[in-house]
Design a protein around this motif. Structure first.
Motif, PDB file in Angstrom:
ATOM      1  N   THR A 173       0.859  -1.175   0.000  1.00 21.74           N
ATOM      2  CA  THR A 173       0.000   0.000   0.000  1.00 21.74           C
ATOM      3  C   THR A 173       0.902   1.233   0.000  1.00 21.74           C
ATOM      4  O   THR A 173       2.072   1.161   0.384  1.00 21.74           O
ATOM      5  N   PHE A 174       0.352   2.368  -0.418  1.00 22.01           N
ATOM      6  CA  PHE A 174       1.174   3.539  -0.667  1.00 22.01           C
ATOM      7  C   PHE A 174       0.524   4.785  -0.067  1.00 22.01           C
ATOM      8  O   PHE A 174      -0.673   4.997  -0.226  1.00 22.01           O
ATOM      9  N   ARG A 175       1.319   5.590   0.625  1.00 20.88           N
ATOM     10  CA  ARG A 175       0.819   6.839   1.199  1.00 20.88           C
ATOM     11  C   ARG A 175       1.818   7.960   0.887  1.00 20.88           C
ATOM     12  O   ARG A 175       2.993   7.863   1.242  1.00 20.88           O
ATOM     13  N   ALA A 176       1.345   9.005   0.233  1.00 16.54           N
ATOM     14  CA  ALA A 176       2.196  10.158  -0.089  1.00 16.54           C
ATOM     15  C   ALA A 176       2.189  11.133   1.085  1.00 16.54           C
ATOM     16  O   ALA A 176       1.809  12.300   0.957  1.00 16.54           O
ATOM     17  N   GLU A 177       2.607  10.634   2.243  1.00 12.81           N
ATOM     18  CA  GLU A 177       2.622  11.446   3.455  1.00 12.81           C
ATOM     19  C   GLU A 177       4.023  11.994   3.662  1.00 12.81           C
ATOM     20  O   GLU A 177       5.001  11.242   3.704  1.00 12.81           O
ATOM     21  N   ASN A 178       4.129  13.297   3.769  1.00 12.53           N
ATOM     22  CA  ASN A 178       5.442  13.948   3.910  1.00 12.53           C
ATOM     23  C   ASN A 178       5.922  13.802   5.354  1.00 12.53           C
ATOM     24  O   ASN A 178       5.788  14.699   6.169  1.00 12.53           O
ATOM     25  N   SER A 179       6.475  12.633   5.654  1.00  9.56           N
ATOM     26  CA  SER A 179       6.869  12.335   7.031  1.00  9.56           C
ATOM     27  C   SER A 179       8.235  11.662   7.065  1.00  9.56           C
ATOM     28  O   SER A 179       8.529  10.800   6.244  1.00  9.56           O
ATOM     29  N   GLN A 180       9.047  12.090   8.010  1.00  6.69           N
ATOM     30  CA  GLN A 180      10.358  11.474   8.235  1.00  6.69           C
ATOM     31  C   GLN A 180      10.368  10.735   9.578  1.00  6.69           C
ATOM     32  O   GLN A 180      11.425  10.482  10.137  1.00  6.69           O
ATOM     33  N   SER A 181       9.199  10.377  10.078  1.00 13.18           N
ATOM     34  CA  SER A 181       9.120   9.756  11.394  1.00 13.18           C
ATOM     35  C   SER A 181       9.652   8.321  11.365  1.00 13.18           C
ATOM     36  O   SER A 181       9.914   7.762  10.307  1.00 13.18           O
ATOM     37  N   ARG A 182       9.774   7.750  12.537  1.00 13.40           N
ATOM     38  CA  ARG A 182      10.309   6.395  12.674  1.00 13.40           C
ATOM     39  C   ARG A 182       9.252   5.321  12.445  1.00 13.40           C
ATOM     40  O   ARG A 182       9.543   4.139  12.589  1.00 13.40           O
ATOM     41  N   ARG A 183       8.010   5.718  12.089  1.00 15.93           N
ATOM     42  CA  ARG A 183       6.981   4.704  11.898  1.00 15.93           C
ATOM     43  C   ARG A 183       6.174   4.908  10.613  1.00 15.93           C
ATOM     44  O   ARG A 183       5.099   4.350  10.458  1.00 15.93           O
ATOM     45  N   HIS A 184       6.693   5.729   9.678  1.00 13.17           N
ATOM     46  CA  HIS A 184       5.996   5.975   8.423  1.00 13.17           C
ATOM     47  C   HIS A 184       6.870   5.639   7.223  1.00 13.17           C
ATOM     48  O   HIS A 184       8.063   5.929   7.206  1.00 13.17           O
ATOM     49  N   LEU A 185       6.247   5.027   6.230  1.00 11.55           N
ATOM     50  CA  LEU A 185       6.880   4.737   4.952  1.00 11.55           C
ATOM     51  C   LEU A 185       5.935   5.171   3.830  1.00 11.55           C
ATOM     52  O   LEU A 185       4.717   5.223   4.021  1.00 11.55           O
ATOM     53  N   ALA A 186       6.508   5.441   2.654  1.00 10.50           N
ATOM     54  CA  ALA A 186       5.672   5.759   1.502  1.00 10.50           C
ATOM     55  C   ALA A 186       5.120   4.490   0.866  1.00 10.50           C
ATOM     56  O   ALA A 186       4.051   4.505   0.263  1.00 10.50           O
ATOM     57  N   GLU A 187       5.846   3.393   0.997  1.00  5.63           N
ATOM     58  CA  GLU A 187       5.392   2.085   0.521  1.00  5.63           C
ATOM     59  C   GLU A 187       5.572   1.081   1.646  1.00  5.63           C
ATOM     60  O   GLU A 187       6.661   0.934   2.202  1.00  5.63           O
ATOM     61  N   PHE A 188       4.495   0.404   1.996  1.00  2.00           N
ATOM     62  CA  PHE A 188       4.558  -0.566   3.081  1.00  2.00           C
ATOM     63  C   PHE A 188       3.546  -1.668   2.813  1.00  2.00           C
ATOM     64  O   PHE A 188       2.713  -1.563   1.907  1.00  2.00           O
ATOM     65  N   TYR A 189       3.635  -2.726   3.577  1.00  2.71           N
ATOM     66  CA  TYR A 189       2.716  -3.855   3.393  1.00  2.71           C
ATOM     67  C   TYR A 189       1.648  -3.846   4.481  1.00  2.71           C
ATOM     68  O   TYR A 189       1.897  -3.440   5.619  1.00  2.71           O
ATOM     69  N   MET A 190       0.473  -4.297   4.083  1.00  8.50           N
ATOM     70  CA  MET A 190      -0.628  -4.312   5.031  1.00  8.50           C
ATOM     71  C   MET A 190      -1.437  -5.603   4.918  1.00  8.50           C
ATOM     72  O   MET A 190      -1.697  -6.091   3.818  1.00  8.50           O
ATOM     73  N   VAL A 191      -1.788  -6.137   6.068  1.00  5.42           N
ATOM     74  CA  VAL A 191      -2.685  -7.287   6.165  1.00  5.42           C
ATOM     75  C   VAL A 191      -4.069  -6.733   6.455  1.00  5.42           C
ATOM     76  O   VAL A 191      -4.261  -6.012   7.448  1.00  5.42           O
TER      77      VAL A 191
END
Length: 327
Positions: free
Chosen positions: A91-109
């Protein structure tokens, strides 16, 4: 009534490969390219062909399309036929974040369950998935887990065992806000009813509950997407939503009961100006529907939780985030 069998973390289940399949769920491959914004947050990557189309007004798909932020709406369609369905994919989120728990592309169940009438039943499935999956990982990959616990997160083994042997707690959003208001800790974002919970709030709530995972339920309607079921509890006006907060991470799983009542959904879409875009979704209820609900769990955050790894970028081989897309 279709009865949902809960998962129980028993020894006999520790070698199971997929708790969903073992519990009668059907695996659905939901599309990566989609025309809907499930979450409504606008954090979308739009998809366009690299070669220019001859006619400027012409679109490859005739409508704007995006990389998926969630397979939920597609699962809802399929749950009408197969009752219990799930998907696992990027899944993909165009969230402008540099946090330790956010990615632009990640997997989701993600899972969707028909004939589900209460958040209690949904939370039972969520807790069962976490515990059964974790016990399977500990059983099949003990050396890998112990390596992380020994050199990266000392004490994580005890915290994990604490999570597995205790029932997860349940508090309402309203109770959560009151706990945060009474906290001696100074927060960057002041907690107040009607405002979203931030990471610092979520982590505090977990610590307040003794480092036990906690379900936060019944959020204000204004904070959540159009598809969540109205609790009809004026004057607060909340929806049947639930977030699972876990130690070290904060929110791990988010879910809700879905609004199956035609007139409620019709009014919500009209107020949001989304009727035309989601007419197909409304049509699913036109001739009747059934109570149903579902949830999504971030896979990389799950790995952070069980391994004790602080940064989400360290649990995926090729992390994609703002200003970084190597290879």
């Amino acid at each position: 009534m279709y009865y949902i069998l809960p998962w129980l973390p028993e020894v006999s289940q520790q070698k199971r490969v997929c708790p969903f399949l073992d519990s009668g769920f059907v695996h659905i491959h939901t599309p990566v390219i989609t025309s809907n914004d499930c979450e409504g947050a606008g954090e979308l990557f739009q998809v366009t062909p690299s070669s220019k189309i001859k006619v400027p007004e012409e679109n490859f798909f005739n409508v704007p399309v995006f990389l998926t932020v969630s397979g939920q709406l597609h699962l809802e369609v399929m749950s009408g036929a197969f009752t219990q369905v799930f998907t696992f994919g990027p899944t993909f989120r165009a969230e402008n974040s540099q946090s330790r728990r956010h990615l632009a592309e990640f997997y989701m169940v993600e899972a969707e369950i028909s004939f589900l009438e209460s958040l209690q039943d949904l939370m039972q499935v969520m807790e069962g998935l976490f515990k059964t999956t974790t016990m399977t990982v500990l059983s099949n990959c003990p050396e890998d887990v112990e390596l992380c616990h020994k050199f990266i997160a000392p004490g994580q083994k005890d915290r994990l065992e604490h999570m597995l042997k205790n029932n997860f707690l349940i508090i309402s959003y309203t109770e959560a806000v009151e706990i945060l208001k009474q906290a001696s800790q100074n927060f960057t974002f002041t907690p107040e009813w009607g405002a979203d919970l931030h990471t610092e709030h979520e982590k505090y709530l977990v610590k307040h509950c003794g480092d036990t995972p906690v379900f936060v339920i019944n959020y204000p309607l204004a904070l959540k997407p159009f598809y969540m079921r109205d609790n009809e509890d004026s004057p607060q006006h909340t929806v049947a939503a639930v977030d699972l907060l876990v130690p070290g991470v904060g929110e791990l799983v988010g879910g809700s009961l879905r609004e199956e009542r035609y007139h409620f959904l019709e009014q919500r879409l009209a107020r949001s100006g989304l009727t035309e875009a989601y007419q197909w979704y409304l049509d699913l209820r036109q001739f009747g529907s059934v109570p149903h609900g579902g949830f999504g769990m971030g896979f990389e955050r799950y790995l952070q939780c069980i391994l004790g790894i602080d940064n989400i970028k360290d649990v995926i081989p090729f992390p994609r985030f703002t200003h970084s897309c190597l290879l």
